[in-house]
Motif scaffolding. Structure first.
Motif, short mmCIF file in Angstrom:
data_model
loop_
_atom_site.label_atom_id
_atom_site.label_comp_id
_atom_site.label_asym_id
_atom_site.label_seq_id
_atom_site.Cartn_x
_atom_site.Cartn_y
_atom_site.Cartn_z
N SER A 71 1.03 -1.23 0.26
CA SER A 71 0.27 -0.15 0.29
C SER A 71 0.64 1.38 0.19
O SER A 71 2.46 1.03 -0.21
CB SER A 71 -0.95 0.21 1.25
N LYS A 72 0.41 2.41 -0.06
CA LYS A 72 0.79 3.61 -0.22
C LYS A 72 1.30 3.83 1.06
O LYS A 72 2.74 4.70 1.05
CB LYS A 72 0.31 4.65 -0.63
N TYR A 73 0.41 3.60 2.04
CA TYR A 73 1.07 3.59 3.45
C TYR A 73 1.19 3.06 4.27
O TYR A 73 0.34 2.01 4.03
CB TYR A 73 -0.21 5.46 4.04
N PHE A 74 2.13 3.11 5.15
CA PHE A 74 1.44 1.87 6.52
C PHE A 74 1.90 2.67 8.26
O PHE A 74 2.69 3.41 8.14
CB PHE A 74 2.68 1.18 6.10
N TYR A 75 1.18 1.70 8.30
CA TYR A 75 1.64 1.85 10.39
C TYR A 75 1.43 0.57 11.07
O TYR A 75 1.41 -0.76 10.94
CB TYR A 75 -0.39 2.57 10.67
N SER A 106 8.47 14.72 19.43
CA SER A 106 9.34 12.71 19.70
C SER A 106 8.32 12.66 18.52
O SER A 106 6.71 13.55 19.14
CB SER A 106 9.61 12.60 20.14
N TRP A 107 7.67 11.13 18.45
CA TRP A 107 6.80 10.52 18.97
C TRP A 107 6.59 8.60 18.69
O TRP A 107 7.39 8.65 19.00
CB TRP A 107 5.58 11.03 17.04
N SER A 108 5.80 8.44 18.80
CA SER A 108 5.29 6.72 19.70
C SER A 108 4.72 5.57 17.92
O SER A 108 4.01 6.75 17.50
CB SER A 108 4.67 6.85 20.41
N GLN A 109 4.87 4.92 17.91
CA GLN A 109 4.80 4.29 16.78
C GLN A 109 3.00 4.67 16.16
O GLN A 109 2.35 4.39 15.64
CB GLN A 109 4.96 3.13 16.81
N SER A 110 2.22 4.30 17.88
CA SER A 110 1.15 3.74 17.94
C SER A 110 0.20 5.57 17.04
O SER A 110 -0.79 5.46 17.39
CB SER A 110 0.37 3.84 19.50
#
Length: 300
Positions: free
Chosen positions: A97-101, A170-174
């Motif tokens: 897909s174009k994006y992933f999470y 910063s950020w988290s994976q979620s």
């Protein structure tokens, strides 16, 4: 959202990668939030990384996935427990897909999270990824980094990742959505350590000019609800601090030429990291740990 915008984003697609290990009941919460997203053109891949000996856990995990009766969910069982980060690195390569999470079982997306993130990336082609706000494991809502949703230059983010600072860039994976093509063309690595996503995030930032920030709540965390998370893994504060500093230094050394071309003062960064190691060595009561930090500082 208006009909025109919905039509635009419905032509795109997203892969949601979920790693599950030991606690299958947490998976129910995560999958429920995913299948109820307002953005429906998604594929969900559940990666079961339990040991083949854990037959009861594996069977329970399979039953939970089947209970949804949703064709968008794919279940994959690893032949053996490979652990983070390999479980994610292996399956990102499968994304079409174009994006992933990426997330772990237990974390929850807000109902319009994917729609909001996809919309931002569709409207901002020069953003390599986008992240938003989350409710932390202790129930505290994350403070806004900026006053509004915006496209952000990456330099403050990388400086914070490498040196730290009062303001958290910063950020988290979620709470983040990534462009698949960017991950592939830039050959973004995922290396093995306690902070497996640290090098991954630094690389995304360095090779990007901009990333997206949503001043919106997009996720709720489960994995940090235990305040003694690191202690339960047997990771002491010395190891946490030292490994993070060493990773920062390794990243600078690995990418120094490119960082210089981008205008990063790598020599100053190294001096600040050396000072950080010296301070850590001086204040540490364990003589071996102190000598390690001081010796490492003078190697820089």
């Amino acid at each position: 959202m208006d009909a025109k915008l919905n039509k635009k984003i419905d032509t795109q697609n997203v892969t949601l990668l979920v790693g599950t290990f030991k606690q299958p009941k947490l998976l129910m919460t995560t999958l429920t939030a995913m299948v109820n997203q307002t953005y429906t053109n998604i594929k969900i891949i559940v990666i079961d990384d339990n040991s083949m000996k854990d037959t009861e856990i594996i069977e329970e995990t399979k039953l939970i996935v089947r209970a949804f009766e949703d064709s968008r969910i794919e279940y994959i069982k690893n032949d053996f427990n490979i652990g983070v980060p390999f479980v994610f690195r292996k399956w990102i390569s499968m994304v079409e897909s174009k994006y992933f999470y990426l997330t772990g079982a237990g974390d929850q997306l807000m109902p319009d999270a994917i729609e909001s993130m996809v919309t931002f990336l569709e409207d901002n082609n020069n953003a390599s990824m986008v992240h938003g706000l989350e409710i932390k494991g202790n129930g505290e809502r994350e403070k806004s980094l900026f006053n509004e949703t915006c496209l952000v230059e990456t330099k403050p983010y990388l400086k914070y990742h490498l040196l730290g600072g009062k303001k958290t860039y910063s950020w988290s994976q979620s709470s983040a959505l990534f462009r698949t093509e960017f991950w592939r063309t830039k050959n973004i690595p995922i290396i093995h350590d306690h902070y497996w996503d640290y090098y991954f995030h630094c690389s995304y930032i360095l090779f990007s000019t901009h990333i997206g920030y949503l001043n919106l709540l997009v996720a709720s965390r489960e994995t940090e609800k235990n305040d003694n998370y690191e202690n339960n893994l047997g990771i002491n504060s010395f190891l946490i601090e030292t490994e993070r500093v060493n990773n920062a230094l390794k990243f600078i050394i690995d990418h120094e030429v490119y960082m210089l071309l981008r205008g990063y003062p790598t020599a100053i960064y190294k001096i600040k990291i050396a000072n950080r190691l010296l301070k850590q060595g001086i204040r540490n009561q364990n003589i071996n740990q102190s000598l390690f930090c001081i010796g490492r500082a003078f190697q820089i």
